[in-house]
Design an enzyme around this catalytic site. Structure first.
Site, PDB file in Angstrom:
ATOM      1  N   GLY A 191       0.771  -1.275  -0.102  1.00 18.20           N
ATOM      2  CA  GLY A 191      -0.004   0.020  -0.101  1.00 18.20           C
ATOM      3  C   GLY A 191       0.821   1.221   0.059  1.00 18.20           C
ATOM      4  O   GLY A 191       0.277   2.298   0.510  1.00 18.20           O
ATOM      5  N   ARG A 214     -16.014 -14.940  -9.079  1.00 18.47           N
ATOM      6  CA  ARG A 214     -15.761 -13.574  -9.278  1.00 18.47           C
ATOM      7  C   ARG A 214     -16.797 -12.639  -8.981  1.00 18.47           C
ATOM      8  O   ARG A 214     -16.751 -11.611  -8.614  1.00 18.47           O
ATOM      9  CB  ARG A 214     -15.143 -13.171 -10.626  1.00 18.47           C
ATOM     10  N   ILE A 229      -8.223  -9.615 -11.305  1.00 21.67           N
ATOM     11  CA  ILE A 229      -8.827  -9.093 -12.728  1.00 21.67           C
ATOM     12  C   ILE A 229     -10.200  -8.833 -12.235  1.00 21.67           C
ATOM     13  O   ILE A 229     -11.060  -9.770 -11.545  1.00 21.67           O
ATOM     14  CB  ILE A 229      -8.610 -10.025 -13.485  1.00 21.67           C
ATOM     15  N   LEU A 230     -10.943  -7.672 -12.769  1.00 22.23           N
ATOM     16  CA  LEU A 230     -11.969  -7.447 -12.626  1.00 22.23           C
ATOM     17  C   LEU A 230     -13.039  -7.767 -13.858  1.00 22.23           C
ATOM     18  O   LEU A 230     -12.590  -7.571 -15.058  1.00 22.23           O
ATOM     19  CB  LEU A 230     -12.143  -5.707 -12.372  1.00 22.23           C
ATOM     20  N   HIS A 234      -0.141   1.550 -13.087  1.00 26.83           N
ATOM     21  CA  HIS A 234       0.538   0.491 -13.693  1.00 26.83           C
ATOM     22  C   HIS A 234       2.014   0.754 -13.833  1.00 26.83           C
ATOM     23  O   HIS A 234       2.387   1.937 -14.356  1.00 26.83           O
ATOM     24  CB  HIS A 234       0.049   0.124 -15.017  1.00 26.83           C
ATOM     25  N   ASP A 240      -4.859  -3.472 -18.644  1.00 26.00           N
ATOM     26  CA  ASP A 240      -3.678  -2.389 -18.678  1.00 26.00           C
ATOM     27  C   ASP A 240      -3.880  -1.902 -20.130  1.00 26.00           C
ATOM     28  O   ASP A 240      -2.955  -1.104 -20.533  1.00 26.00           O
ATOM     29  CB  ASP A 240      -2.413  -2.986 -18.790  1.00 26.00           C
TER      30      ASP A 240
HETATM   31  C1  GAR Z   1       2.899  -0.643  -7.695  1.00 24.46           C
HETATM   32  O1  GAR Z   1       4.094  -0.510  -8.269  1.00 24.46           O
HETATM   33  C2  GAR Z   1       1.957  -0.883  -8.747  1.00 24.46           C
HETATM   34  O2  GAR Z   1       2.189   0.020  -9.685  1.00 24.46           O
HETATM   35  C3  GAR Z   1       1.814  -2.050  -9.047  1.00 24.46           C
HETATM   36  O3  GAR Z   1       1.789  -2.915  -7.988  1.00 24.46           O
HETATM   37  C4  GAR Z   1       2.966  -2.112  -6.876  1.00 24.46           C
HETATM   38  C5  GAR Z   1       1.926  -1.880  -5.647  1.00 24.46           C
HETATM   39  O4  GAR Z   1       2.717  -1.114  -4.924  1.00 24.46           O
HETATM   40  N1  GAR Z   1       0.552  -2.451  -9.733  1.00 24.46           N
HETATM   41  C6  GAR Z   1       0.641  -3.574 -10.577  1.00 24.46           C
HETATM   42  O5  GAR Z   1       1.435  -4.140 -10.820  1.00 24.46           O
HETATM   43  C7  GAR Z   1      -0.846  -3.714 -10.945  1.00 24.46           C
HETATM   44  N2  GAR Z   1      -0.883  -4.829 -12.195  1.00 24.46           N
HETATM   45  P1  GAR Z   1       1.949  -0.606  -3.400  1.00 24.46           P
HETATM   46  O6  GAR Z   1       1.102  -1.807  -2.687  1.00 24.46           O
HETATM   47  O7  GAR Z   1       3.122  -0.378  -2.434  1.00 24.46           O
HETATM   48  O8  GAR Z   1       1.130   0.623  -3.745  1.00 24.46           O
END
Ligand code: GAR
Length: 210
Positions: free
Chosen positions: A12, A65, A92-93, A109, A145
């Protein structure tokens, strides 16, 4: 201020960046809920520490889902949520859920889309030898994406980078870019026109170069 939920699955750090940005009363979104599909996600503790309401909708506790998404939808409606940000949300939604949140659902992303959709983006960027890499905030559409791009941030790729060192450089830009992207959407500046976004009356250019 638009009531915004952040959907998470992991640590997060992007969620924290959004919470921090929204502390400013002039920021156009307020973070009204953090929802995790994983009961153990570190993001839940960090959100609670910041005084943000949290909830868990465990995908494993639902038969499919649609049942999982209906449970999420109920939580979002119960809190009067108007905008949804995916921040490291690794489910995935379905097209049905995405349609319910059309123009109100965004994602970050870790690549310069349309390059490197999907997973392991930093590893793949190194394999391809690109000199610029980065991150993208985009509207969510059913194709993974592939949604209209709202904002992008770029970083250089260095010769001695590893997936971890490159990922850390990108993450630093993600933390600046996501608050910018959400602000554009919440303030009504990021209008979808086909598969593009037109910025109306927005002053900050949503392109960051670190
Ligand atoms: C982030 O780098 C985000 O861009 C990526 O996961 C990480 C989450 O980090 N998202 C994806 O890969 C989506 N497919 P965080 O929990 O520290 O924000």
């Amino acid at each position: 201020r638009r009531r915004t939920a952040v959907l998470v699955s992991g640590r997060g750090s992007n969620m924290v960046a959004l919470i921090e940005a929204a502390k400013d009363p002039s920021y156009p979104a307020e973070i009204a809920l953090v929802l995790s599909n994983r009961p153990g996600a570190g993001a839940l503790d960090r959100a609670a520490a910041a005084g943000i309401p949290t909830c868990v909708v465990d995908h494993k506790a639902h038969p499919g889902r649609e049942a999982f998404e209906d449970a999420m939808q109920a939580e979002l409606e119960a809190r009067g949520i108007e905008l949804v940000c995916l921040a490291g949300f690794m489910r995935i939604l379905t097209p049905g859920f995405i349609a319910r949140w059309e123009d109100r659902l965004i994602n970050i992303h870790p690549s310069l889309l349309p390059s490197f959709r999907g997973l392991h983006t930093h590893e793949r960027a190194l394999q391809e030898g690109v000199r610029l890499h980065g991150c993208t905030v985009h509207y969510v559409v059913p194709e993974l994406d592939a949604g209209p791009i709202i904002a992008q941030g770029a970083v250089p790729v260095l010769d001695d980078d590893t997936p971890d060192s490159l990922g850390a450089r990108v993450l630093g830009v993600e933390h600046r870019l996501y608050p910018l992207g959400l602000a554009l959407v919440a303030a009504g500046h990021a209008k979808r026109v086909g598969n593009r976004v037109h910025l109306e009356g927005a002053r900050p250019q949503p392109a960051l170069i670190s």
